[in-house]
Structures are given as C-alpha cells and as structure tokens.
Design an enzyme around this catalytic site. Sequence first.
Site, PDB file in Angstrom:
ATOM      1  N   ASP B  12      -4.957   3.245  19.758  1.00  0.00           N
ATOM      2  CA  ASP B  12      -4.468   4.058  18.649  1.00  0.00           C
ATOM      3  C   ASP B  12      -4.676   5.543  18.922  1.00  0.00           C
ATOM      4  OD1 ASP B  12      -3.420   4.725  16.212  1.00  0.00           O
ATOM      5  OD2 ASP B  12      -5.017   3.874  15.005  1.00  0.00           O
ATOM      6  N   HIS B 208      -8.655  -1.546   8.959  1.00  0.00           N
ATOM      7  CA  HIS B 208      -8.369  -0.363   9.778  1.00  0.00           C
ATOM      8  C   HIS B 208      -8.122   0.792   8.812  1.00  0.00           C
ATOM      9  CE1 HIS B 208      -6.489   1.722  13.336  1.00  0.00           C
ATOM     10  NE2 HIS B 208      -5.822   2.346  12.372  1.00  0.00           N
ATOM     11  N   HIS B 210      -8.176   5.088   7.865  1.00  0.00           N
ATOM     12  CA  HIS B 210      -8.064   6.446   8.404  1.00  0.00           C
ATOM     13  C   HIS B 210      -8.896   7.405   7.551  1.00  0.00           C
ATOM     14  CE1 HIS B 210      -4.094   5.931  10.894  1.00  0.00           C
ATOM     15  NE2 HIS B 210      -5.067   5.145  11.286  1.00  0.00           N
ATOM     16  N   CYS B 241      -1.177   7.717  13.138  1.00  0.00           N
ATOM     17  CA  CYS B 241       0.127   7.060  13.222  1.00  0.00           C
ATOM     18  C   CYS B 241       1.244   8.088  13.258  1.00  0.00           C
ATOM     19  CB  CYS B 241       0.331   6.130  12.035  1.00  0.00           C
ATOM     20  SG  CYS B 241       1.982   5.371  12.057  1.00  0.00           S
TER      21      CYS B 241
END
Lengths: 312, 312
Positions: B12, B208, B210, B241
Amino acid sequence: MSVLISEVGPRDGLQNVKAVMPTEAKKAWIAAEAATGMREIEVGSFVPAKLLPQLADTAEIVAFARTLPGLTVAVLVPNARGAADAIAAGAHKLTLPLSVSETHSLKNLRRTHDQVIEEAARIAAMIRELPEGDRPHFEGSLSTVFGCTLEGTVPDAQIARLAERLMEAGCDEVGLSDTTGYADPSAVRHLVKLVRGVVGDKALTGIHLHNTRGLGLANVLAALECGLDTIDASLGGLGGCPFAPGASGNIVTEDLAFMLEAMGIDTGIDLDSLFKVRSIVADALPGEPLYGFVTDAGLPLGFTPATQREAA
Amino acid sequence: MSVLISEVGPRDGLQNVKAVMPTEAKKAWIAAEAATGMREIEVGSFVPAKLLPQLADTAEIVAFARTLPGLTVAVLVPNARGAADAIAAGAHKLTLPLSVSETHSLKNLRRTHDQVIEEAARIAAMIRELPEGDRPHFEGSLSTVFGCTLEGTVPDAQIARLAERLMEAGCDEVGLSDTTGYADPSAVRHLVKLVRGVVGDKALTGIHLHNTRGLGLANVLAALECGLDTIDASLGGLGGCPFAPGASGNIVTEDLAFMLEAMGIDTGIDLDSLFKVRSIVADALPGEPLYGFVTDAGLPLGFTPATQREAA
C-alpha cells in the site's frame, strides 16, 4: 451526549511561541472561536510578565473575554499571587498546576509539593471570602501524571495522595494533565480509576492530553469511555510544555471536534466556522506552524454533525 | 493479550509512491522488519506491471519473503488472474478488495459488484483445488466501507449483503477497509457489529484504517475494544489510496506498535529495532516523506514494552 472542549491555545499555545501575539489579535481569535460555539477558553496565565511576556496582557484579555456571552473564561495561576490577579480580573475558572513529579515541580513552578498545596489552600481561602455568585471554579491540575521526563513513572500512591491533598486544600476539582505526552489509553483508564477512587467521580471530569507520540485522540476516546467530559485542546495544535523536553504538541482542537461530532457527540461547535479561525492565528503568528489533519483533508462527503443528526 | 500488526507498506505504501523501490531494497526492508518480530507483511500486489510498475517484482519478493522464518506473506490480488500468480508464487494470504461503493469499484477495479463476487468465487475454487496444507488464507476486503469520496455513505444493508456474498463465494474471512479515511470510533463499532452479525465473529478479525483525518489510532482502539486483533499499518505512514482524492495516510506502524506495547498488548515486535527500519526505507526513497510521532519524540523515560512487563 455532549462533551465540553476547553480551548487552551491562547494560554498553552501562546506561552510556547516565541513571538508575542498582539492583544487585538488575541481578542479577535477568542471572539471568533467563542462565536463558533466554543464554551470554554483558557485565555491566559497570571505569571510575571518578565517570565512570559507573551501572556502579559492576560488581565485585559480576561476582561474582554468576559463580555462574550456564554463563555467560561479560564486562566492558569501558578500561585496565590496569580490567583489574586485572576480573581480581580474576573476569571470564571482558575487552574493551579501541581506536578506530581517533585523534580518537575521544582523545575517548573520552583516549589515543593508542600508549597504548592499551601498555595492551593490560600487560593481556596481567597475564593471563600468572595460572595457566592462571584466565586470562580478552582481546579488543581495533576501535571506529569502520566510520567515525567526527569523522573519517569510516578508511584500511584503519590498521585492518589496529592489528589486527595488538593481536594483537602479546597479545590473544587482535580484534573489530569499529560504534560509529557506519555499517556496511552490503558494509562488513562488506570489513572481515572485511581484518582476518582480517591476524590469521587464528580471531582474529576477533565483531562489535558498531548499528541506528542500520536496517541492524543486515542487517549481522548479512553477518557470519554471512563466518563470524563471536559477535554483540553489547542487550535492548530499550538503549544506544549517548554519545561518537558520533546513534549510539545497539544491535541488539535479541530481534529478533536471533528472526532466528537462524527461520533454523534454534541460539542456545540460549528466545525466550518472553527476551521476558519485558523487563519486569524496564522496571520497573527507568521511562520508559526499549525497542525491538524481534518483541515487538510476536509470533512467527509455527506458528513452530518451531531446536532443535525439529533434534530433529524 | 496480543495483537497482530500487518505491515502493508511494501504494497500500500509503495503503490502510492512514484519512485520504484529497487527489488534489493524491498528485500532488505522486509527482512529487517520481519527480524523485529513483525509476523505478517503484505509484500506486494499481483496487478499488471504497466499499471503499477512499483510492484512489478511482486513474485520475486514473495519468493524471498517466504524464506523468512515465521512470516506470513500476504499479497493483494485484484482478480482471479492475479490470484493465480499469487498462488504460483506461494503467498500465504490473498486479499481481494471489494469496494462497497459501486462507483468506486468501477473506478478502482473497473468491475461491478457482481463481477468482483464472481472473481472471489473463481479464486476460492482455485484454492480448493490445492492440497490442504498449501491453501492460502483468502480474505475479501470491504473497501470504502466507512464512506466513499464519490458516493458518500453506503447503506448498511448493502454492506451486510456484500459481506455475506463474499463469504458465500468462498472467502475465509472479510475485512473492513477505511479507504477514504472517513472512519470514526462510533462508525468502527457500528460496522464491526453489523458485519459480524452477518458473517460471525471469527470471519471478521481485521481492519485497515487510515489516519487521513487524524483519527487512525482512536479508531484502532475502538476496533480492539470490539475484539478485532489484526490491524494494518504502514512503516512511516507510507501510502494511501490514489483513487480516493485526499485520502492518503496509512496508520503509522511505529506509532501503532508503541500504543499497543504501552497498553501492555503484546505485538511480538521490538520497538527500537522497528524504528531503525525507517532508515532503510528513507535511503531507498530519497525525498519521500515518512510520518510518525513516536520516532520523533522517542520512547517515554522508563518505558517497558508489554513482553517485559509480562515477564516481570
């Protein structure tokens, strides 16, 4: 559910900035932030002007802030002399810090624990002499309570005893202060339980946390889950503690208000208006960095603040 | 209590960095991080090299990472073709993202929900054909589950149905992914309850998150309190992303590991060694910013990690 955010930027922020913010800029900041719905602001500290020239205009700022409707005007007082000035200026809330690490207390306030407790008793006596309606709220703040950069961890028994002594001296309430940015969510839970066990739930409702190690808002969440409902924060994350090396970094008011409103917890604050207050601070302190995440990223698409959800 | 941190930086993180990290540097990073006690690393993604040249060497990286003792080698797979490559390379864990926002799904994976579910079924069939000991763990990750920058909030019923369909298609587990950085602690609690209500507790253990709006670690705390025990993070907060504008900012592995160890939760990771891995990443990606708080501030004086406290 509602939570009180107590904005400490004009005190804790500005005392850690070298530049002296002009009095008129401070007034503009405080007025603009009060207008967003912020209900409590720590506007200054009654310390000698030669020690902190940034806060030399605190009496004038208190007098101004008192004219703002619905605002609780809070100040820091290092001792009874400062408290007398704060009372004369008309502050609604006085906070006396007591560093549970005696080494830090000597370095920060130049006083032993016994001497700070003595000051607390003198302040409480002063307040008792006032007419009932004029008495400010008086908090003893347990600083370095999550650990000290000089002493490390402070024993539980010492913390509990100091909390008890502050209440015996006549404080209305004690608070927890993570001066050094050492707190973690488990430590928050542990200390709230420890201190409430000594002073009772009603005499511990507030906490002052730093984001020094990135855990600020996680620590807030733990504090809320323990039932605390008054959280200090600083606009743009301005400030920290100059006497605890590497311990800068207040919680960012904007990120905290966003978290609470996102969780459906009413802060009374209009987020968009709050975000706009940053430019007043930025303009008045050229070159001083402002921190925060939500103001960079923006509110989520479709975001609904707590009050609008309650109304819906 | 123990929590598994799943390092996603090599996937990522690197997919959101323009520079291509040399294969040898990736190997050095992964080996050094595995040596700190990190038990799971997402080492790459089986996407066409022309789309993500940064991850073109994923098969070689998987083969290398498999030689590191005790490490779970995870990869992202966008479809059945990628999964076939991942299986051939010997990955231990495959994660297929399914964006619960169909608009985001079409933009990100260029597939409708039905098409992604179809891919999931094909991947599950492929895995079932393998000898039992060789079957990788297969997770369907519900991305944009906390809201989408294009659609806003996605209805609960749609999220629940997609979680159910992923399990019906043959996933071993589903995960929650805050692709856009919209999550807050209440939303974490709500969605864990919603999805576990459909798939069962054992089929949702990971998240997951952020740190786009500064709430990353507060959201982790909420997830832990709900019983999740696998948390994604990226060394130095590398990545985010690229398809969700303004949504960059993975949780910083170092800060997460510090929070958990400070709370007495065993991560298996040696913090000082982990902090040193940053220099490998920094040297291999000159000019790329690394984030994190605890590495700037240092560990608290007298800090004791979870394992040493357990032993004491």
